[in-house]
Design an enzyme around this catalytic site. Structure first.
Site, PDB file in Angstrom:
ATOM      1  N   LYS C  79       0.659  -1.226  -0.057  1.00 18.93           N
ATOM      2  CA  LYS C  79       0.118  -0.156  -0.046  1.00 18.93           C
ATOM      3  C   LYS C  79       0.902   1.125  -0.040  1.00 18.93           C
ATOM      4  O   LYS C  79       1.967   1.301   0.623  1.00 18.93           O
ATOM      5  CB  LYS C  79      -1.069  -0.035   1.342  1.00 18.93           C
ATOM      6  CG  LYS C  79      -2.094   1.019   1.162  1.00 18.93           C
ATOM      7  CD  LYS C  79      -2.740   1.000   2.562  1.00 18.93           C
ATOM      8  CE  LYS C  79      -4.031   2.015   2.676  1.00 18.93           C
ATOM      9  NZ  LYS C  79      -4.945   1.764   3.685  1.00 18.93           N
ATOM     10  N   SER C 154      -9.988   1.928   2.659  1.00 28.20           N
ATOM     11  CA  SER C 154      -8.768   2.697   1.846  1.00 28.20           C
ATOM     12  C   SER C 154      -7.969   1.756   1.089  1.00 28.20           C
ATOM     13  O   SER C 154      -7.392   2.342  -0.068  1.00 28.20           O
ATOM     14  CB  SER C 154      -8.236   3.790   2.659  1.00 28.20           C
ATOM     15  OG  SER C 154      -7.275   3.085   3.491  1.00 28.20           O
ATOM     16  N   SER C 178     -10.083  -0.569   6.716  1.00 21.28           N
ATOM     17  CA  SER C 178      -9.673  -0.210   5.284  1.00 21.28           C
ATOM     18  C   SER C 178      -8.818  -1.580   4.701  1.00 21.28           C
ATOM     19  O   SER C 178      -8.448  -1.356   3.784  1.00 21.28           O
ATOM     20  CB  SER C 178      -8.209   0.915   5.653  1.00 21.28           C
ATOM     21  OG  SER C 178      -9.139   2.098   5.564  1.00 21.28           O
TER      22      SER C 178
END
Lengths: 476, 95, 489
Positions: C79, C154, C178
């Site tokens: 990420k 996210s 997330s």
């Protein structure tokens, strides 16, 4: 109308740890721009703080030395504000649960004992430095970011610049006794903000206070306080009112100017730092901290006055230096000499040597044992006082014993009457003119003693020389 | 507690955000709605709980040993928008 | 050979037996990315060159007879809020559009130490704020199961690159769901570990007390492998890091025998806000567990109704402070429009650099910490957080794990929820409590809706109950066959 000033101080002292408070960067002063930095102290995304244990230890030590309650459990909070010298845009500090609270510091002003209460002591990180001389704009040096500080906040117990100065001196002396701050004012190791208000003498209500920042020396604090008191009295006398505001002291122009008014007061949005966890000082740790607190300066000062019979000036001079006071107390504790004898040496020749060489006592090879040995040799008459002064530099500079130095320098005093008599007789024989003068009633004793000392290469015991010379002259 | 437009302006100053101009009305409405949502918490009765210090974990401490791993050239310079004289440069700050 | 379709566990075996080389594998997954990521948009940065170099290094080590880890040569996506030394780490924000960290996150050092091949940096909602990946300043990510739908957020990029078989494993971060919600939307396994189990050092902070890094994979075993690789007590860098009882041993400890496992179904999580297909799929999973010998019963977590306000107060408060450092001074975006005024530099850099959602959260966070409001919001939320922790602790006296839905619905169409922030926030209702309580949460696929979009279920465990969760997950995975689901592209 007569006014009384009411003064409170916020004193910041940089702790002399090896590394910074929340990262492993060196905390030493004087590196090149940004040389002591890492992702943590430059506020890089993702970097996290880990608290330096020594900072907690030192802060608690100062708390104990100033009569504070040490909170066995405390935490860290964020103080949020934007400024280029604060890379995270928050300072990690302590808000509602500081490490130490409710202390009191005692000090003397013109022979009168006073005190000032401490509201709290907390630990926090220093900000960086803004450099304005390098380029057209401003360059940010992050080296100082994360250098550990303790902030000591007083109650408004001080009433004059003289009191403030003596309080600050006592804080500085205490820090140096605890060996937790290098106390180098020129490097900004100790800085303070000053809150000043005035009120009609005899009243107790506090007036509106003005905060002064940018005070970097104790003498500057005196000037800033005196200026601000006068300014406030002037405002009030001219029918004005004091505004709650922050003013910046300029120690060159000797005046202060408004930095912030009450309207633009900051909202720091303190909250517990979620990157750090609670700090607990357990019993064992507390005992260790307690064991490291030496006899405090005020106590030594009073002992020197009351037990050693020193003057206030002497006692103060000794108190001010932890190494000197410790040298004195250790020497006195030997029981072989009087404290006064050691104090005399420390205050005169030892201090002079250190001043001349611009060196600190603790950085020399002087020990209490050596000092005591030397004083004993003088008192026994083995060496003269003058010889003692000659021995002194070697005490600072070598590992030799006093006896070895005396031997090496040939300073042993000759007290053997036979040997001295021979010298006296030889001197009289060589100085016919002086002998004739003596016979004519002139006082030539001083001259002849001098000649005898010279002939003995300074090693003759002056008392015996005097005695034998008088005896020989009487025979003429 | 309804959040007023004046509150929002004040908060924007604290947060160093520009909340003026055309987008303000939209933002004000969003903020009022969001604050309305978090206000649901006010109906929760917590009794006398006051959370001063979280003591679930204690004493994550580091020994006082210095380590210097970075030079300014590696650390500060590569990402600085304006790097001069060994540090980041900003418009002149009047202290 | 379509290596990209295999799980990490399978690939690990093939690499060990030298059936394939790490370079072959890297080339294969990178080719898959070239083929599909234009549609998916899962990556912000693909690190092709370094990935191939890392793979070649692994092959050289293996050829030299070195003992290598299970993950050596396995491709992993990261990420874009996890700091990778020298490689762009943007947080999907204009604010950090050019930021190359001078240091590695602890998890990156851990992965490097195990010779993992890093394929690139995955898309996300800006600074991890959002639930759809639409808040990325770079580009949106599309759900590989239906390109018109969001992948969740996210960590939407991490979930999407795993679901589209561009990589077998990815790291994400989870502050309020997330990892778990995009895992659910994309039909993959995702796990939010116990707070403190994985070092946060180098994870760009959103809400420090809630953030945790965790794994994505297409099987329980794969997720366990990656979590094993990154779990580390990190006292030198992270004060909130803790020593876990399972450090590195989760995969080895996997055991699908769950007879007698007590599973609680909190009634508050199955209310009218939850869409019928989701509710039914999760309840069906509960039936599967019963059939496997688990004891399943209803429990109650009444404070759940306050979870959203508590979460939005705490996370926004911390974010407002954590994101204050992006001021245009030291790194990232600096406005060209400030002239010589410092305040202008701050305000313009921040207003131009941050997107709308980030600015809303900073505003909310600043508000709840500001003078006069702190006690009513922040302080109260902290106290309520303690209550929620106690409530979960009480629940875990009765059951071993808690089974819930992950999100009220399956993945929705792009743009359908962007107009109203509150509607978006409401989607976090099933996931935020886990962060508030610092607990581990495991999400895995449990079915599909009528449109054939994946439905996930969430297992919540007590602190450090990761092994129990993974075992329960494995039992379901084996019983349901819902494993290694690859979106048809």
């Amino acid at each position: 109308m007569k006014y009384e000033a009411v003064i409170g101080l916020e004193v910041h002292a940089e702790l002399s740890t090896e590394s910074k408070i929340y990262c492993s960067c060196s905390a030493k002063f004087g590196a090149g721009i940004n040389e002591h930095t890492c992702p943590v102290c430059t506020g890089m995304p993702g970097a996290l703080p880990v608290l330096n244990k020594q900072v907690v230890h030192y802060a608690a030590k100062m708390g104990l030395a100033t009569g504070c309650t040490v909170n066995r459990l405390c935490k860290s909070d964020r103080k949020n504000y934007f400024y280029p010298d604060l890379p995270k845009a928050y300072q990690i500090s302590q808000f509602d649960v500081p490490i130490c609270e409710n202390g009191e510091v005692f000090f003397y002003v013109d022979g009168e004992k006073k005190s000032c209460r401490l509201e709290r002591i907390h630990f926090e990180e220093d900000a960086g430095k803004l450099l304005h001389d390098e380029i057209d704009g401003t360059v940010v040096d992050f080296n100082r970011c994360g250098v550990p500080l303790i902030e000591m906040v007083t109650r408004p117990d001080l009433h004059s610049s003289a009191e403030a100065k003596e309080f600050l001196e006592m804080i500085k002396t205490t820090l140096s006794y605890l060996d937790i701050c290098d106390c180098k004012m020129e490097e900004g190791s100790i800085r303070c903000d000053i809150n000043v208000s005035i009120r009609p003498e005899g009243t107790t209500e506090l007036g509106t206070r003005v905060e002064m920042k940018n005070v970097n020396t104790f003498s500057g604090a005196v000037r800033a306080i005196d200026y601000e008191i006068a300014r406030q009295i002037d405002v009030v006398e001219h029918g004005g009112t004091i505004q709650q505001e922050t003013r910046r002291w300029d120690d060159v122009k000797l005046k202060n100017t408004v930095m912030r008014t009450k309207e633009d007061a900051q909202d720091y949005r303190y909250f517990p730092d979620p990157d750090l966890i609670a700090v607990e000082i357990d019993d064992e740790w507390m005992k260790k901290i307690e064991s490291e607190i030496p006899e405090l300066p005020i106590s030594r000062y009073e002992r020197y006055l009351n037990e050693y019979g020193m003057t206030a000036m002497e006692a103060r001079q000794l108190m001010d230096s932890f190494p000197k006071a410790t040298l004195l107390d250790t020497a006195a504790a030997s029981g072989r000499i009087t404290p006064k004898a050691a104090a005399n040496w420390i205050l005169s020749d030892i201090s002079k040597y250190l001043n001349d060489k611009e060196i600190e006592l603790q950085d020399t090879k002087m020990t209490a044992d050596k000092l005591v040995d030397m004083i004993c040799l003088i008192e026994k008459g083995t060496i003269s006082g003058a010889a003692g002064k000659k021995v002194l530099p070697a005490l600072f500079e070598t590992d030799e014993t006093v006896e070895q130095i005396v031997e090496r320098m040939g300073l042993k005093q000759v007290s053997d009457e036979g040997a001295i008599l021979a010298i006296v007789q030889e001197v009289l024989a060589k100085n016919e003119k002086a002998v004739n003068d003596f016979k004519n009633g002139k006082n030539v004793t001083g001259f002849l003693v001098g000649q005898c000392m010279k002939a003995s290469r300074g090693q003759g015991n002056p008392q015996i020389i005097n005695k034998l010379l008088a005896q020989e002259l009487a025979k003429l | 507690m309804a959040i007023t437009r004046k509150d929002i302006e004040h908060i924007a100053v604290l947060a160093r955000l520009d909340m003026s101009g055309e987008s303000f009305d939209r933002l004000a409405e969003d903020m009022q709605n969001i604050v309305g949502m978090v206000d649901q918490l006010q109906s929760l009765d917590l009794g006398d709980i006051t959370d001063v210090i979280n003591t679930e974990r204690k004493n994550a401490l580091r020994e006082d040993v210095p380590v210097q791993e970075y030079t300014p050239e590696e650390l500060v310079k590569p990402n600085a928008p304006d790097f001069q004289a060994g540090g980041v440069a900003v418009p002149r700050v009047v202290e | 050979m379509e290596l990209f379709k295999k799980t990490a566990a399978e690939l690990s075996g093939m690499l060990k037996s030298k059936e394939i080389s790490a370079v072959e594998l890297a080339q294969d997954v990178l080719a898959r990315t070239k083929a599909v990521d234009e549609q998916v948009g899962g990556y912000i940065t693909v690190t092709e060159e370094t990935a191939l170099a890392q793979a070649a290094a692994v092959d050289a080590k293996r050829a030299a007879g070195e003992e290598l880890s299970d993950l050596a040569g396995i491709p992993v996506a990261i990420k874009d809020n996890i700091c990778t030394k020298g490689t762009l780490t943007t947080c999907a924000s204009k604010m950090l559009y050019n930021f190359k960290p001078p240091y590695n996150a602890t998890v990156m050092d851990k992965l490097a130490g195990q010779d993992v091949v890093i394929t690139g940096k995955a898309n996300m909602d800006e600074f991890a704020m959002g639930s759809s990946c639409e808040n990325s300043a770079m580009h949106p990510t599309h759900n590989p199961h239906n390109l018109n739908c969001v992948p969740g957020g996210s960590s939407g990029g991490s979930a999407a690159v795993v679901a589209s078989a561009q990589v077998p494993l990815a790291l994400g971060s989870d502050t309020g769901g997330s990892i778990r919600q995009p895992a659910s939307f994309c039909g993959v396994v995702g796990m939010k570990p116990t707070y403190g189990a994985v070092s946060r050092y180098g994870l760009v902070a959103f809400a420090s007390s809630l953030d945790q890094i965790g794994p994505f994979g297409r099987s329980i075993e794969d997720a366990a492998m990656l979590l094993d690789a990154v779990t580390a007590y990190d006292p030198r860098h992270d004060s909130t890091s803790v020593k876990t009882p399972f450090e590195g041993g989760l995969r080895a400890g996997l055991n699908a025998d769950i007879k007698g496992l007590k599973i609680g179904l909190p009634k508050e999580y199955f209310g009218e806000g939850i869409s019928a297909p989701v509710r039914e799929a999760v309840l069906k999973a509960a039936e599967t567990y019963k059939a496997l010998g688990a004891e399943v019963f209803e429990i109650s977590l009444p404070l759940s109704e306050y979870a959203l306000p508590i979460y939005y107060i705490l996370s926004s408060a911390e974010a407002s402070s954590n994101l204050a450092r992006y001021d245009g001074v030291k790194y990232g975006y600096r406005t060209p429009n400030a002239g010589d005024d410092l305040i202008d530099l701050y305000v313009k850099s921040r207003s131009e650099g941050f997107g709308a959602e980030v600015q809303r959260r900073i505003m909310l966070g600043t508000y709840v910490l500001s003078s006069g409001y702190y006690d009513a919001y922040y302080k109260k939320a902290r106290a309520a957080q303690r209550k929620i922790r106690e409530e979960f602790a009480g629940a875990f006296e009765k059951c071993d794990v808690i089974l819930t839905p992950v999100a009220p619905t399956t993945a929705y169409e792009l743009g359908s929820k962007t107009a109203d922030p509150l509607e978006m926030y409401a989607g976090d209702i099933c996931t935020v409590s886990v962060n508030i309580a610092g607990l581990p949460g495991l999400v895995q696929p449990c079915g599909f809706d009528a449109a054939n979009m994946p439905i996930g279920m969430q297992l919540i465990g007590p602190a450090f109950g990761e092994q129990t969760l993974l075992n329960a997950g494995l039992a379901f995975e084996q019983a349901s066959g819902l494993k290694n689901i690859i979106a048809a592209l």
